[in-house]
Design an enzyme around this catalytic site. Structure first.
Site, PDB file in Angstrom:
ATOM      1  N   CYS A  37       0.848  -1.231  -0.067  1.00 45.33           N
ATOM      2  CA  CYS A  37       0.062   0.028  -0.090  1.00 45.33           C
ATOM      3  C   CYS A  37       0.766   1.279   0.017  1.00 45.33           C
ATOM      4  CB  CYS A  37      -0.770  -0.104   1.244  1.00 45.33           C
ATOM      5  SG  CYS A  37      -1.985   1.606   1.460  1.00 45.33           S
ATOM      6  N   GLY A  89     -14.100   8.257  -7.205  1.00 49.91           N
ATOM      7  CA  GLY A  89     -12.836   8.799  -7.512  1.00 49.91           C
ATOM      8  C   GLY A  89     -11.717   8.505  -6.665  1.00 49.91           C
ATOM      9  N   HIS A 136      -6.335   3.221   0.542  1.00 54.09           N
ATOM     10  CA  HIS A 136      -6.067   3.327   1.663  1.00 54.09           C
ATOM     11  C   HIS A 136      -6.946   4.483   2.471  1.00 54.09           C
ATOM     12  CE1 HIS A 136      -3.297   3.312   5.407  1.00 54.09           C
ATOM     13  NE2 HIS A 136      -3.845   4.332   5.744  1.00 54.09           N
ATOM     14  N   HIS A 177      -9.290  14.147   2.240  1.00 55.37           N
ATOM     15  CA  HIS A 177      -8.762  15.367   1.614  1.00 55.37           C
ATOM     16  C   HIS A 177      -9.272  16.645   2.521  1.00 55.37           C
ATOM     17  CE1 HIS A 177      -7.817  13.416  -2.141  1.00 55.37           C
ATOM     18  NE2 HIS A 177      -8.643  12.422  -1.768  1.00 55.37           N
ATOM     19  N   HIS A 181      -8.516   7.856   3.266  1.00 58.91           N
ATOM     20  CA  HIS A 181      -7.998   9.145   3.290  1.00 58.91           C
ATOM     21  C   HIS A 181      -8.894  10.227   3.146  1.00 58.91           C
ATOM     22  CE1 HIS A 181      -7.434   8.097  -0.968  1.00 58.91           C
ATOM     23  NE2 HIS A 181      -7.489   9.497  -1.077  1.00 58.91           N
TER      24      HIS A 181
END
Length: 111
Positions: free
Chosen positions: A4, A93, A98, A102, A100
């Site tokens: 990853c 998208g 993993h 934004h 996350h």
């Protein structure tokens, strides 16, 4: 997870422009920013996507959101506001699998 990308970044195996780190979370600047400030916040624990989260992950997800708030307000000083995005699966998208978050800011963002 050994293959990853974000696990390797959090472990320091791949360089990044780090913004924040503690025992459980890591934040760094996105390499393809969509705003003047574009930071990714990841847990050091591997969870591929929000859709894979279970009830047992509730505390982790709450802590993740708390870190996002802390980083945006206290580290990045995005006093004028910011946008928080979690992309889920390819159709949503997500490119790196993993989980996350934004954080985008630094200008007035369009709707």
């Amino acid at each position: 997870m050994s293959d990853c990308l974000f696990c390797k970044i959090a472990a320091g195996e791949i360089p990044s422009n780090k913004v924040y780190e503690d025992d459980d979370f890591f934040a760094f600047h996105d390499i393809h920013p969509k705003a003047p400030t574009h930071v990714l916040v990841i847990p050091k624990f591997h969870l591929a996507t929000l859709a894979d989260a279970t009830k047992e992950d509730s505390a982790l997800l709450g802590q993740l959101m708390d870190r996002v708030r802390h980083i945006a307000d206290e580290v990045l000083k995005l006093d004028a506001g910011y946008r928080v995005i979690i992309n889920v699966r390819e159709g949503g998208g997500q490119v790196v699998f993993h989980i996350h978050v934004h954080i985008l800011g630094g200008k007035r963002l369009p709707f």
